[in-house]
Design a protein around this motif. Structure first.
Motif, PDB file in Angstrom:
ATOM      1  N   VAL A 295     -48.017  -5.734 -74.985  1.00 18.39           N
ATOM      2  CA  VAL A 295     -48.278  -6.804 -74.024  1.00 18.39           C
ATOM      3  C   VAL A 295     -48.622  -6.113 -72.711  1.00 18.39           C
ATOM      4  CG1 VAL A 295     -47.318  -8.775 -72.793  1.00 18.39           C
ATOM      5  CG2 VAL A 295     -46.707  -8.378 -75.189  1.00 18.39           C
ATOM      6  N   TYR A 296     -49.852  -6.309 -72.254  1.00 21.29           N
ATOM      7  CA  TYR A 296     -50.373  -5.515 -71.132  1.00 21.29           C
ATOM      8  C   TYR A 296     -50.521  -6.378 -69.887  1.00 21.29           C
ATOM      9  CZ  TYR A 296     -53.668  -2.750 -68.360  1.00 21.29           C
ATOM     10  OH  TYR A 296     -54.281  -2.063 -67.351  1.00 21.29           O
ATOM     11  N   PHE A 297     -49.964  -5.887 -68.776  1.00 22.00           N
ATOM     12  CA  PHE A 297     -50.141  -6.540 -67.483  1.00 22.00           C
ATOM     13  C   PHE A 297     -50.563  -5.489 -66.465  1.00 22.00           C
ATOM     14  CE2 PHE A 297     -46.823  -9.228 -69.469  1.00 22.00           C
ATOM     15  CZ  PHE A 297     -47.503 -10.443 -69.471  1.00 22.00           C
ATOM     16  N   SER A 298     -51.608  -5.787 -65.707  1.00 25.83           N
ATOM     17  CA  SER A 298     -52.034  -4.921 -64.609  1.00 25.83           C
ATOM     18  C   SER A 298     -51.517  -5.547 -63.323  1.00 25.83           C
ATOM     19  CB  SER A 298     -53.561  -4.805 -64.578  1.00 25.83           C
ATOM     20  OG  SER A 298     -53.971  -3.992 -63.506  1.00 25.83           O
ATOM     21  N   LEU A 299     -50.653  -4.831 -62.615  1.00 22.29           N
ATOM     22  CA  LEU A 299     -49.956  -5.408 -61.470  1.00 22.29           C
ATOM     23  C   LEU A 299     -50.871  -5.836 -60.323  1.00 22.29           C
ATOM     24  CD1 LEU A 299     -46.874  -5.929 -61.088  1.00 22.29           C
ATOM     25  CD2 LEU A 299     -47.497  -4.561 -63.059  1.00 22.29           C
ATOM     26  N   THR A 323     -45.416 -17.234 -69.862  1.00 23.22           N
ATOM     27  CA  THR A 323     -46.787 -17.015 -70.277  1.00 23.22           C
ATOM     28  C   THR A 323     -46.840 -16.738 -71.775  1.00 23.22           C
ATOM     29  OG1 THR A 323     -48.778 -15.704 -69.857  1.00 23.22           O
ATOM     30  CG2 THR A 323     -46.694 -14.533 -69.825  1.00 23.22           C
ATOM     31  N   ARG A 324     -47.968 -17.058 -72.387  1.00 19.86           N
ATOM     32  CA  ARG A 324     -48.076 -16.981 -73.850  1.00 19.86           C
ATOM     33  C   ARG A 324     -47.718 -15.590 -74.380  1.00 19.86           C
ATOM     34  NH1 ARG A 324     -53.754 -18.613 -76.362  1.00 19.86           N
ATOM     35  NH2 ARG A 324     -53.073 -20.609 -75.492  1.00 19.86           N
ATOM     36  N   ALA A 325     -48.094 -14.548 -73.658  1.00 19.51           N
ATOM     37  CA  ALA A 325     -47.852 -13.185 -74.136  1.00 19.51           C
ATOM     38  C   ALA A 325     -46.369 -12.857 -74.260  1.00 19.51           C
ATOM     39  CB  ALA A 325     -48.526 -12.184 -73.202  1.00 19.51           C
ATOM     40  N   LEU A 326     -45.515 -13.540 -73.480  1.00 14.74           N
ATOM     41  CA  LEU A 326     -44.078 -13.258 -73.502  1.00 14.74           C
ATOM     42  C   LEU A 326     -43.296 -14.274 -74.328  1.00 14.74           C
ATOM     43  CD1 LEU A 326     -43.463 -12.243 -69.779  1.00 14.74           C
ATOM     44  CD2 LEU A 326     -43.887 -10.767 -71.745  1.00 14.74           C
ATOM     45  N   ALA A 327     -43.953 -15.341 -74.751  1.00 11.90           N
ATOM     46  CA  ALA A 327     -43.257 -16.380 -75.508  1.00 11.90           C
ATOM     47  C   ALA A 327     -43.090 -15.959 -76.969  1.00 11.90           C
ATOM     48  CB  ALA A 327     -44.029 -17.691 -75.418  1.00 11.90           C
ATOM     49  N   GLY A 328     -42.193 -16.617 -77.656  1.00  7.61           N
ATOM     50  CA  GLY A 328     -41.975 -16.337 -79.071  1.00  7.61           C
ATOM     51  C   GLY A 328     -41.016 -15.192 -79.292  1.00  7.61           C
TER      52      GLY A 328
END
Length: 613
Positions: A295-299, A323-328
């Motif tokens: 799961v990639y985030f650019s600050l 956010t969808r990337a962190l859900a589940g």
């Protein structure tokens, strides 16, 4: 304070176990009572309380109703802990005033919701917080306690975490340190140091990078001047107390750190120069270890508010929508890229919750198994980079903080695998034709640009870093252009040239052995060629390497095994085994083998020329 019904304000230095003490002591001392932790740094004005239209059950009409944060309605008795309370903004501080004064929030009475205690915790040092609570209307409603590391149960918790070790010696060493050093080596940082010891890493990697620089364990003299650096002495003492080594480094450090982080559920920080390949290597290792993309985030384009928002729920409370990337609940590993280039200044403070507690706005992130933060140093090649600073409370959230060197990233193999012989030629120039400063200017990202420009027939200079006013990075490209055009008149010897005339080189090395047990210039040249070659190049010429290796002095052979990556070690073990086979092979068989090898080398040379054409 719980028995009196008083709001408690608890101040203490970072990393001494304030939050963990609440989480362990409250359920133990008050069975049936849970601790609701609300990290103040991540709160926005609408997180705690918001007015929303709700349909009245009796009349069916829409009415504005105050919805309260869902965590404050757990359905069981609870103690509310507002963590990092001084990290909140001004609006949130005003909301916290009502909670602290009379345990209410808007029209909601927290006591009726099951609240049996309210505490606000933080470090009051202005160097680590964004505010100081000075409103007498608030301060007059609280009981304030200042605590130290000796008031928390961190020793017992560390003893539970490391049952294989007797930590008595570690605790004695820590207690004997001056107050300033005990503060620097906080219990949280000490845990990170012990985690490094358990994993076989240098213990210094557990010390945080504050403002891009490794924290040093040094006291201050009576005159205010810095005292001697005791970092090595203290860390060696900790290693001796638990009976483990404290190595200076380990082979293939970046990949080992990443794999250990995935296995041990760590948050780690990798700091390295731009363009060295940190991000791509991290993504590749995560894919190898988990079979999933990270799961990639650019600050620079992400803030905590982009990750979660409060939403009304059918039961009349406010829930946190991730956010969808962190859900589940699927396993996930987060990469925080450009970690010290945040979208806003408050992001560092807000990410403290995620990197330490692995929660977001008080909600656990399901399936999170590791976090990797990537950042650049504050200075590179004497130039200031546009990065933000941090404080020790923010920096000490990572189990490992490692300063990446370009040689730690196996980008050369990737370039060869992707671009073939052109990449080999460019790398030969990078390794042999420019000095150390030039190699610092030519990152692996720049090397790839140069390769692409050559393949497209474009001028190479445009691929160098542009400094402005018509000036490019001060690295001459004449020799590279000559190499790529195959017009270089200077005699150069590499692994391919050794393979083309292996019999003559065997004779020269044999003669060198007779001349001196230490070898001659020919011996040093072949040894250096082997050391500079990539594993894929060595494997391509494995037979040649084995034939020449037996003529090198034993101490030079040993250097190819010590401190190398697992891939290089595996190759050299096989090469040494093949060397032994050749030593026991009859001379007639070796001659036939030489003829075969020469034929292969000739064929390979013709193929290389054909590819160049």
């Amino acid at each position: 304070m719980i028995a009196m019904g008083q709001t408690g304000q608890v101040f203490g230095e970072h990393g001494i176990g304030k939050t963990s003490t609440f989480l362990s002591h409250i359920p133990e001392a008050h069975p049936g009572t849970q601790v609701v932790v609300v990290p103040a740094a991540n709160l926005t004005p609408d997180d705690l309380l918001v007015n929303a239209p709700v349909r009245d059950r009796d009349s069916g009409e829409l009415m504005l109703t105050q919805l309260i944060m869902q965590q404050l309605t757990p359905g069981t008795p609870f103690v509310l802990l507002i963590d990092d309370s001084l990290q909140a903004g001004e609006t949130i501080q005003s909301q916290l005033m009502q909670i602290a004064c009379n345990w209410t929030l808007g029209e909601h009475d927290l006591r009726k919701l099951g609240c049996t205690g309210v505490f606000l915790a933080d470090n009051e040092s202005l160097s680590e917080t964004s505010a100081r609570r000075s409103d007498l209307a608030v301060l007059d409603r609280m009981v304030t306690v200042r605590i130290t590391a000796n008031d928390t149960a961190w020793r017992a918790k560390l003893a539970e975490r490391y049952p294989e070790w007797n930590l008595t010696g570690v605790f004695r060493l820590w207690s004997a340190l001056p107050p300033r050093l005990r503060s620097a080596l906080s219990p949280r940082t000490l845990q990170h140091v012990l985690d490094c010891a358990r994993a076989g890493f240098p213990l210094s990697w557990g010390l945080p990078l504050v403002g891009g620089h490794r924290l040093t364990l040094s006291d201050v003299k009576a005159d205010g001047k810095p005292g001697p650096d005791r970092t090595t002495e203290i860390l060696d003492g900790i290693a001796a107390a638990v009976g483990c080594a404290n190595p200076d480094t380990v082979p293939d450090p970046v990949r080992r750190i990443l794999r250990t982080a995935v296995r041990e559920n760590w948050a780690v920080l990798l700091q390295g120069p731009p363009g060295c390949g940190k991000t791509e290597l991290t993504k590749a290792v995560v894919q190898e270890e988990t079979g999933r993309d990270p799961v990639y985030f650019s600050l620079p384009v992400t803030s905590v508010e982009d990750l979660c928002v409060p939403i009304p729920t059918p039961d009349g409370t406010l829930d946190t929508l991730l956010t969808r990337a962190l859900a589940g609940s699927d396993p996930k590993i987060i990469i925080w890229d450009e970690y010290n280039r945040p979208k806003d200044k408050a992001t560092f403070a807000k990410l403290m919750e995620i990197t330490q507690e692995w929660t977001l706005a008080g909600r656990p992130i399901e399936g999170l198994t590791a976090q990797v933060a990537l950042q650049n140093p504050p200075y590179h090649l004497g130039r200031r980079l546009q990065v933000s600073g941090n404080n020790v409370a923010q920096a000490s959230r990572f189990t490992i903080s490692y300063e990446v060197r370009p040689e730690d990233i196996p980008a050369n193999e990737w370039l060869i695998a992707t671009y073939g012989e052109v990449a080999e030629t460019v790398l030969e120039w990078w390794k042999n034709d420019i000095d150390d400063e030039g190699r610092e200017w030519i990152s692996k990202r720049t090397l790839e640009r140069l390769i692409k420009l050559h393949l497209c027939g474009q001028p190479l200079e445009t691929g160098l870093i542009y400094l402005g006013e018509g000036e490019y990075a001060p690295v001459p490209l004449t020799q590279l252009e000559a190499r790529l055009a195959d017009t270089d008149d200077q005699p150069r010897i590499g692994l391919a040239e050794l393979a083309q005339d292996v019999a003559a080189w065997e004779a020269r090395l044999a003669a060198a052995t007779e001349t001196s047990a230490e070898g001659t210039n020919d011996t040093d040249l072949v040894h250096q060629i082997f050391a500079n070659a990539e594993v894929s190049q060595l494997q391509r010429h494995a037979e040649v390497v084995a034939r020449l290796l037996r003529h090198l002095p034993p101490k030079l052979r040993a250097t190819h095994l010590v401190g190398q990556t697992p891939e290089r070690q595996r190759f050299w073990v096989k090469a040494l085994a093949r060397m032994s086979e050749l030593a026991n092979t009859p001379a007639s068989s070796r001659k036939a083998g030489k003829a075969s090898t020469a034929g292969k080398a000739s064929t390979a040379g013709k193929a290389n020329k054909a590819r160049k054409g």
